[in-house]
Design a protein around this motif. Structure first.
Motif, PDB file in Angstrom:
ATOM      1  N   ILE A  85       0.628  -1.363  -0.048  1.00 25.47           N
ATOM      2  CA  ILE A  85      -0.140  -0.117  -0.133  1.00 25.47           C
ATOM      3  C   ILE A  85       0.800   1.570  -0.025  1.00 25.47           C
ATOM      4  O   ILE A  85       0.378   2.290  -1.097  1.00 25.47           O
ATOM      5  N   GLU A  86       2.120   1.642   0.873  1.00 23.73           N
ATOM      6  CA  GLU A  86       2.748   2.350   1.342  1.00 23.73           C
ATOM      7  C   GLU A  86       3.643   2.451  -1.087  1.00 23.73           C
ATOM      8  O   GLU A  86       3.568   3.596  -0.810  1.00 23.73           O
ATOM      9  N   ASN A  87       3.967   1.400  -0.559  1.00 20.30           N
ATOM     10  CA  ASN A  87       4.106   2.175  -2.480  1.00 20.30           C
ATOM     11  C   ASN A  87       3.710   1.985  -3.502  1.00 20.30           C
ATOM     12  O   ASN A  87       3.745   3.227  -3.981  1.00 20.30           O
ATOM     13  N   LEU A  88       1.967   1.353  -3.265  1.00 18.46           N
ATOM     14  CA  LEU A  88       1.447   2.007  -3.606  1.00 18.46           C
ATOM     15  C   LEU A  88       0.987   3.522  -4.166  1.00 18.46           C
ATOM     16  O   LEU A  88       1.208   5.211  -5.511  1.00 18.46           O
ATOM     17  N   LEU A  89       0.888   4.018  -2.717  1.00 18.77           N
ATOM     18  CA  LEU A  89       1.146   5.575  -2.510  1.00 18.77           C
ATOM     19  C   LEU A  89       2.149   7.007  -3.276  1.00 18.77           C
ATOM     20  O   LEU A  89       1.941   6.910  -3.909  1.00 18.77           O
ATOM     21  N   TYR A  90       2.960   6.097  -3.252  1.00 17.56           N
ATOM     22  CA  TYR A  90       4.340   7.161  -3.416  1.00 17.56           C
ATOM     23  C   TYR A  90       4.260   6.802  -4.829  1.00 17.56           C
ATOM     24  O   TYR A  90       4.441   8.057  -5.263  1.00 17.56           O
ATOM     25  N   TYR A  91       4.575   6.402  -4.953  1.00 22.44           N
ATOM     26  CA  TYR A  91       4.634   5.797  -7.006  1.00 22.44           C
ATOM     27  C   TYR A  91       3.527   6.064  -7.300  1.00 22.44           C
ATOM     28  O   TYR A  91       3.359   6.970  -8.563  1.00 22.44           O
ATOM     29  N   GLY A  92       2.200   6.069  -6.926  1.00 22.13           N
ATOM     30  CA  GLY A  92       1.243   7.041  -7.499  1.00 22.13           C
ATOM     31  C   GLY A  92       1.274   7.829  -7.139  1.00 22.13           C
ATOM     32  O   GLY A  92       1.269   8.731  -8.291  1.00 22.13           O
ATOM     33  N   VAL A  93       1.470   8.864  -6.279  1.00 20.54           N
ATOM     34  CA  VAL A  93       1.602  11.160  -6.231  1.00 20.54           C
ATOM     35  C   VAL A  93       1.892  10.999  -7.531  1.00 20.54           C
ATOM     36  O   VAL A  93       2.122  11.892  -8.272  1.00 20.54           O
ATOM     37  N   MET A  94       3.713  10.344  -6.808  1.00 22.73           N
ATOM     38  CA  MET A  94       5.062  10.947  -8.125  1.00 22.73           C
ATOM     39  C   MET A  94       4.763  10.401  -9.672  1.00 22.73           C
ATOM     40  O   MET A  94       5.152  11.273  -9.808  1.00 22.73           O
ATOM     41  N   SER A  95       3.671   9.221 -10.063  1.00 18.91           N
ATOM     42  CA  SER A  95       3.737   8.632 -10.927  1.00 18.91           C
ATOM     43  C   SER A  95       2.862   9.943 -11.750  1.00 18.91           C
ATOM     44  O   SER A  95       2.440  10.404 -12.685  1.00 18.91           O
ATOM     45  N   LEU A  96       1.542  10.128 -10.930  1.00 23.76           N
ATOM     46  CA  LEU A  96       0.326  11.093 -11.283  1.00 23.76           C
ATOM     47  C   LEU A  96       1.021  12.396 -11.566  1.00 23.76           C
ATOM     48  O   LEU A  96       0.405  12.883 -12.422  1.00 23.76           O
ATOM     49  N   VAL A  97       1.941  12.894 -10.518  1.00 23.11           N
ATOM     50  CA  VAL A  97       1.844  14.369 -10.648  1.00 23.11           C
ATOM     51  C   VAL A  97       2.989  14.256 -12.132  1.00 23.11           C
ATOM     52  O   VAL A  97       2.627  15.287 -12.936  1.00 23.11           O
ATOM     53  N   PHE A  98       4.129  13.640 -12.151  1.00 17.46           N
ATOM     54  CA  PHE A  98       4.901  13.728 -12.863  1.00 17.46           C
ATOM     55  C   PHE A  98       4.170  13.501 -14.656  1.00 17.46           C
ATOM     56  O   PHE A  98       4.490  13.942 -15.807  1.00 17.46           O
ATOM     57  N   THR A  99       3.750  12.699 -14.451  1.00 15.43           N
ATOM     58  CA  THR A  99       2.929  12.220 -15.837  1.00 15.43           C
ATOM     59  C   THR A  99       1.666  13.771 -16.216  1.00 15.43           C
ATOM     60  O   THR A  99       2.157  13.595 -17.526  1.00 15.43           O
ATOM     61  N   VAL A 100       1.444  14.108 -15.642  1.00 11.26           N
ATOM     62  CA  VAL A 100       0.388  14.986 -15.919  1.00 11.26           C
ATOM     63  C   VAL A 100       1.191  16.017 -16.033  1.00 11.26           C
ATOM     64  O   VAL A 100       1.372  17.180 -16.592  1.00 11.26           O
ATOM     65  N   VAL A 101       1.898  16.351 -15.090  1.00 14.29           N
ATOM     66  CA  VAL A 101       2.546  17.784 -15.164  1.00 14.29           C
ATOM     67  C   VAL A 101       3.548  17.684 -16.797  1.00 14.29           C
ATOM     68  O   VAL A 101       3.522  18.990 -17.614  1.00 14.29           O
ATOM     69  N   MET A 102       4.266  16.263 -16.901  1.00  8.30           N
ATOM     70  CA  MET A 102       5.330  16.739 -17.753  1.00  8.30           C
ATOM     71  C   MET A 102       4.098  16.177 -19.677  1.00  8.30           C
ATOM     72  O   MET A 102       4.489  16.870 -20.288  1.00  8.30           O
ATOM     73  N   GLY A 103       3.598  15.642 -18.997  1.00 10.07           N
ATOM     74  CA  GLY A 103       1.743  15.419 -20.127  1.00 10.07           C
ATOM     75  C   GLY A 103       1.896  16.961 -21.005  1.00 10.07           C
ATOM     76  O   GLY A 103       2.215  17.222 -22.571  1.00 10.07           O
ATOM     77  N   PHE A 104       1.729  17.365 -19.816  1.00  8.87           N
ATOM     78  CA  PHE A 104       0.551  18.528 -20.025  1.00  8.87           C
ATOM     79  C   PHE A 104       1.790  19.991 -20.869  1.00  8.87           C
ATOM     80  O   PHE A 104       1.610  20.675 -21.874  1.00  8.87           O
ATOM     81  N   ILE A 105       2.947  19.853 -19.834  1.00  3.23           N
ATOM     82  CA  ILE A 105       4.446  20.630 -20.870  1.00  3.23           C
ATOM     83  C   ILE A 105       4.581  20.193 -21.609  1.00  3.23           C
ATOM     84  O   ILE A 105       4.824  21.131 -22.731  1.00  3.23           O
TER      85      ILE A 105
END
Lengths: 310, 302, 359
Positions: A85-105
């Protein structure tokens, strides 16, 4: 009146009997059977069945022997599950933020009327056509401490250089992230670019006549206008992250150190099909469902509930 | 300079605004894009280059360097000799399994989903929208929660572990996105056409085959691309619903590369990886913009 | 008064495609000029060039005596109103009006003053705190005009501002824009494909085709004395009748089939003899009579009689050519009747069939 309508009824029935409701458009109903079965039996029924059996002590075979929340208590006392669960949380937040921000840029860069747009897009999107297994294995090779980036840099003379995320429990998630971003950012870029292209050209003209700088137009006007695109993208990416399985299997098999990169989907699979402890598998998958619902319900409310209020 | 205020004189700026091709903005823009592209292309480069090297060169060389001596031996070995468990007939077995799985799964899933979309648009019946909503929600729900019930259903039907079992599974899980795709496309076909066909006496299948199908070839191609890549790339269903001799290519690839026995042959591993990625890559590069349209369809709300 | 806008030798190419060709246009201070033409004629492109939204290939643009050829849109002293309104959807009306001003660092007190004035002129005070989504199409377009108004500029550019509105609203707002022009006295350049808008609003109309201004003149001049066949055919509904024939008798008469039409009174002078000529006559400049007329008249047969309420349209065939004639309701003639047509020659137009130019 009544006589006439009765006579009418007799006349019509003698010509063509009005068919009962259920028999109208029979073939369309037959054609819809696979969809109805999938929706009701598999999606709805299967989900309910698993949730119900998560309250049993099923081991090798499902047994309707209800034990209350025992499976959940056991689940939440398992170190492996907590790490997952902890991994999913960390990975999920990082992945979400990075993919969306980078994808938008990236989408914004692509939207600057650049040359070779098709080429750039083709390059950024091709990883999305590849499976997580292929993605995971390639990056496993590039991140290989002996021959990969670390080895190459060390050969150049930086002998103390360390870049070995996959074999270090503290950094293994970053290793997964590098590969995950490589595979998925192009997709998000495409969604965002479609969103940007959907914005009325006149808005840009109006902003230029108003003298608004480009970056400010993006921040103040375009991003707020793209809210639906952002929300939809977040939901799609998030529900994909919760399912994360193949990539971990290919890159780390849950390791190093046994469970440093475990994720819930792996826990479910192992308990359901390997450890023959179905109850645990059902309980864990129910928790996964719960986490998706936490993402999904606010979205559905925003998307469909909000519309009625205009 | 003095007559700048005189509007009648042809002075001052004239013609196109001078634009420097090498403006700082453009250097930044293209610079970033090129760096990004290097990040994206690097793995493909490394994968192909490694697969063309002999093992000695892999050990001493740089993974980013092109091979000094090109050899196709790793490809041959990956295709025909690599071992998974007791089988040592290479990835070819997985390849043919994947072909065997993908072709019927793609056909069946597209056939059923296109009929679904057509029924949802033109033959609405009581509750049809509810089923559709369940379907769409189902596409977000983790597969894991439905895995075991499907195992039971397939076992009851006597097709668990068979090719047909897997085809059914792919049809089920491809249904939400494909139905959405077809439903949205069919809704853009004028309803008058459907009405005219009904007045002309065509029935459910008549309209589907004679009107809808011929008008919708592009969307069938989009669905085809989506399904071929999606099913080829599947790993989870392959593991859960097939037996080892039916394992698709992705599963076999993972077993070859991540097997703990023996000396790791990185060049063979990479050749195997390239081989597995080849089918979706070819589909991707050939289909071009249609691929983008397919993946964007998932983001279009219904 | 000087010129407010001067376009000098303006050329615009998109790649190898030439969109605007060596165009010259002067707009006087306070003048209302309408750019009219079919879609693809370059009228919106010209407007975007004036606004600085498109970079031109050659030539110059001057606004208020300043060379703005290379200037940013926001520095040109213009306000612009778009067809799709282009309001910022997440901002209130007040936010939309003030966004540009805030960005230009106009003091808040001044912003408030300008918004209050614009809101009063356009009667949108009650809408100031609403979002665009909560406004009707007509209200949105008022706000879009307001956004140009608060910029306190001398030149307004309109890009088909009424095309997205229904017929009733369109005529209401048309009157409103005319009133606004009278009240403010700004220079206005207005793009439309609607000839009614052009005829009612403009001080001068520029009829465009293929990136070239075909004719630039006052509405009545354009209507009555079109300079070429395209302009003649584009304005007016139904369109002008074109009779193919040739000029004879040293250009004093026009031979149309078997009929010779005396050109006395045409532009007060004789024209040269031409083998290929076209006589253009508007439907309302033809008289219909069931008895032969005194002067030369064209025999014709009524094919269809359309009652339009206020008047009536007769569709006839004369010498193998289809013609339309507007007659008062009491002058209606049933279909099938043989009639004689008399032409109002002083109001007719004569064109060279080869060059398509007015003779």
């Amino acid at each position: 009146m009544s006589v006439a309508s009765e006579a009418d009824a007799i006349r019509t029935s003698s010509v063509a009997k009005p068919r009962p409701r259920w028999s109208r458009n029979v073939s369309s109903k037959i054609a819809a059977i696979p969809m109805i079965l999938t929706a009701l039996v598999v999606f709805l029924g299967g989900t309910i069945w698993t949730v119900v059996y998560s309250f049993t002590n099923s081991k090798l075979l499902p047994r309707a022997n209800f034990v209350g929340f025992d499976q959940y208590e056991r689940l939440w006392s398992q170190n492996r599950w907590l790490v997952s669960i902890e991994n999913l949380l960390y990975y999920g937040v990082m992945s979400l933020v990075f993919t969306v921000v980078m994808g938008f840029i990236l989408a914004v860069l692509m939207d600057q009327k650049i040359r070779f747009e098709d080429t750039f897009r083709t390059i950024m999107l091709y990883p999305f056509a590849l499976s997580f297994i292929v993605t995971g294995l390639v990056w496993q090779w590039i991140l290989n401490p002996e021959f990969g980036i670390q080895g190459v840099v060390r050969d150049l003379g930086w002998t103390s250089f360390t870049f070995d995320p996959l074999n270090n429990p503290d950094t293994v998630l970053f290793g997964l992230l590098i590969a995950g971003l490589w595979q998925g950012t192009g997709f998000v870029m495409c969604l965002m670019l479609a969103g940007l292209r959907g914005i009325d050209e006149d808005i840009w003209k109006a902003a230029r006549v108003d003298g608004i700088p480009t970056w400010k137009t993006y921040v103040m006007v375009i991003i707020p206008m793209m809210r639906p695109v952002f929300i939809t993208t977040l939901v799609i990416v998030a529900s994909g992250i919760i399912r994360l399985y193949d990539l971990v299997v290919a890159m780390t098999s849950g390791g190093p150190g046994g469970n440093a990169s475990q994720v819930p989907a792996m826990y479910v699979y192992d308990y359901m099909f390997q450890a023959q402890n179905l109850g645990q598998g059902f309980a864990a998958s129910t928790m996964m469902l719960l986490s998706v619902l936490i993402v999904l319900i606010p979205w559905a409310y925003l998307e469909f509930g909000g519309k009625k209020h205009g | 300079m003095a007559d700048l205020s005189m509007s009648s004189a042809m002075t001052g700026p004239r013609g196109a605004k001078p634009k420097k091709a090498m403006s700082p903005r453009n250097i930044m823009l293209y610079g970033i894009l090129i760096v990004v592209c290097v990040y994206y292309l690097l793995p493909l480069w490394v994968m192909v280059m490694t697969s063309l090297k002999g093992m000695p060169e892999v050990r001493i060389g740089n993974i980013f360097a092109p091979p000094v001596e090109v050899t196709f031996q790793p490809w041959v070995k990956a295709w025909a000799e690599a071992c998974t468990g007791l089988n040592c007939d290479g990835l070819s077995r997985g390849f043919w399994n994947s072909v065997l799985i993908t072709v019927p799964s793609v056909i069946v899933s597209i056939a059923i989903a296109s009929v679904n979309g057509y029924a949802l648009i033109n033959w609405k019946f009581k509750g049809s929208d509810i089923f559709f909503t369940i379907l769409i929600f189902g596409s977000f729900i983790p597969y894991q929660i439905m895995l075991y019930p499907i195992v039971i259903l397939l076992r009851e039907a006597g097709i668990y572990g068979t090719l047909w079992g897997l085809i059914v599974v792919h049809t089920i899980f491809g249904m939400p996105i494909l139905t959405l795709l077809f439903r949205n496309y069919f809704s853009s076909i004028p309803e008058e056409l459907f009405k005219a066909a009904r007045v002309d006496g065509a029935g459910f299948w008549g309209i589907y085959f004679r009107i809808m199908l011929p008008m919708s070839l592009p969307i069938f191609v989009v669905a085809l691309i989506l399904q071929v890549t999606g099913i080829w790339n599947d790993f989870l269903f392959g593991v859960v619903f097939t037996k080892p001799d039916l394992y698709p290519m992705t599963v076999q690839l993972n077993n070859i590369v991540n097997s703990v026995q023996g000396v790791k042959e990185y060049n063979v591993n990479m050749a195997a990886t390239v081989l597995t990625g080849l089918v979706p890559l070819i589909v991707y590069f050939v289909s071009g913009k249609l691929f983008v349209r397919g993946i964007a369809a998932g983001a279009v709300k219904g | 008064m000087g010129n407010s806008i001067e376009v000098k030798d303006l050329t615009l190419n998109f790649g190898s495609v030439s969109v605007l060709k060596n165009m010259n246009l002067d707009v006087a201070e306070g003048e209302f000029v309408v750019l009219l033409g079919p879609s693809g004629c370059g009228k919106s492109t010209l407007l975007n060039c004036l606004a600085g939204l498109l970079d031109i290939t050659d030539g110059q643009i001057w606004i208020k005596g300043k060379n703005v050829t290379w200037a940013e849109p926001s520095d040109r002293g213009i306000g612009m109103v778009f067809q799709s309104y282009a309001l910022y959807p997440q901002m209130t009306v007040r936010g939309n009006l003030s966004f540009g001003l805030k960005n230009a660092k106009v003091p808040q007190a001044e912003i408030d003053k300008r918004i209050a004035r614009a809101a009063e002129i356009l009667q949108i005070q009650p809408l100031l705190d609403r979002k665009p989504a909560a406004l009707s199409g007509g209200q949105r377009q008022r706000v879009a005009i307001g956004r140009a108004l608060v910029r306190d500029v001398d030149v307004f550019l309109f890009d088909e501002p009424l095309s997205n509105l229904d017929a009733k609203l369109r005529s209401e707002l048309r009157v409103e824009i005319k009133r606004l022009h009278n009240q403010l006295g700004n220079t206005m350049v207005y793009v439309t494909h609607d000839q009614i808008e052009a005829l009612t609003l403009a001080d001068r109309i520029a009829v465009m085709k293929g990136g070239v201004i075909q004719q630039l003149a006052a509405p009545l001049e354009i209507y009555n004395r079109p300079s070429n066949l395209f302009v003649a055919g584009f304005l007016g509904s139904p369109s002008m009748n074109f009779l193919k024939g040739r000029t004879v008798d040293n250009g004093r008469a026009f031979q149309f089939g078997a009929t010779k039409i005396d050109l006395t009174g045409y532009e007060g002078g004789a024209v040269l003899e031409r083998d290929d000529a076209i006589l253009g006559v508007r439907p309302e400049h033809i008289t219909v009579s069931t008895t032969p007329l005194a002067g030369p008249s064209i025999p014709a047969e009524v094919e269809i009689d359309e009652n339009l309420g206020a008047d009536s349209l007769l569709w006839l065939k004369a010498e193998g050519t289809n013609m339309s004639v507007r007659v008062p309701v009491e002058g209606r003639v049933p279909a099938g009747t043989k009639v004689h047509l008399g032409l109002d020659i002083p109001k007719a137009s004569l064109f060279d069939a080869k060059t398509e130019q007015r003779i």
